[in-house]
Design an enzyme around this catalytic site. Structure first.
Site, mmCIF file in Angstrom:
data_model
loop_
_atom_site.group_PDB
_atom_site.id
_atom_site.type_symbol
_atom_site.label_atom_id
_atom_site.label_comp_id
_atom_site.label_asym_id
_atom_site.label_seq_id
_atom_site.Cartn_x
_atom_site.Cartn_y
_atom_site.Cartn_z
ATOM 1 N N SER A 195 0.818 -1.210 0.000
ATOM 2 C CA SER A 195 0.000 0.000 0.000
ATOM 3 C C SER A 195 0.853 1.261 0.000
ATOM 4 C CB SER A 195 -0.991 -0.021 1.157
ATOM 5 O OG SER A 195 -1.881 -1.095 1.004
ATOM 6 N N LYS B 172 0.283 -4.665 -4.113
ATOM 7 C CA LYS B 172 -1.108 -4.235 -3.902
ATOM 8 C C LYS B 172 -1.262 -2.817 -4.447
ATOM 9 C CE LYS B 172 -4.480 -3.800 -0.176
ATOM 10 N NZ LYS B 172 -4.897 -2.416 -0.093
#
Length: 180
Positions: free
Chosen positions: A50, A75
């Protein structure tokens, strides 16, 4: 804001969502370490996800930092968490983000410039990523070009480095066994 401490201007990342369209996040221009003469490394591993992927990808693609470690989690989604009445929960993806060069890090993550492999038996108190980063910065500060350990000819893989700052070798139990 964190990336802006090291990047003076330009795109940090792009966020794309159905509801809000495209948002381009720019560096704020007021960072403390934006001088490209200041050597910078970013340490990452498979658990970096992230926001840490956004920062490491931006610093890498903008040429501001050398990424050292292992590939990141991979991600590139922004999710909302909602609690369910039964005590469970659900995550709903509301948007995706992309690097300054509009790359997705999913599913392979941010790839390090210098890959570090941690051999089985390495004691937990040894931080091979940090050791390699220190060696890299020291070599750069001395005017040299930081070098990776050579790979066998034709391996096609990025360099795998096992830092050698400590003059000790370790067996699989983590006990020091011999000076190197």
């Amino acid at each position: 804001n964190l990336a802006s401490e090291f990047i003076k201007s330009g795109l940090v990342f792009t966020q794309e969502s159905e509801a809000e369209g495209i948002t381009r996040w720019q560096a704020t221009g007021n960072g403390l370490a934006t001088d490209p003469k200041i050597p910078l490394v970013v340490l990452v591993n498979n658990g970096s996800a992230s926001a840490s992927e956004i920062v490491s990808a931006a610093l890498k693609e903008r040429g501001r930092a050398t990424v050292i470690g292992q590939h990141t989690y991979g991600k590139n989604t922004v999710q909302l968490w909602s609690r369910l009445e039964n005590g469970g929960g659900v995550r709903i993806t509301i948007s995706r983000w992309f690097t300054p060069d509009h790359h997705s890090v999913a599913p392979d993550g941010v790839q390090p410039d210098v890959e570090v492999t941690v051999p089985d038996g390495t004691p937990p108190e040894r931080d091979l990523y940090l050791e390699r980063a220190i060696t890299f910065i020291q070599q750069r500060a001395l005017g040299g070009t930081p070098q990776a350990s050579p790979q066998p000819s034709g391996s096609g893989e990025s360099s795998r480095l096992v830092p050698a700052l400590s003059p000790t070798s370790y067996d699989v139990s983590g006990l020091a066994i011999a000076p190197v």
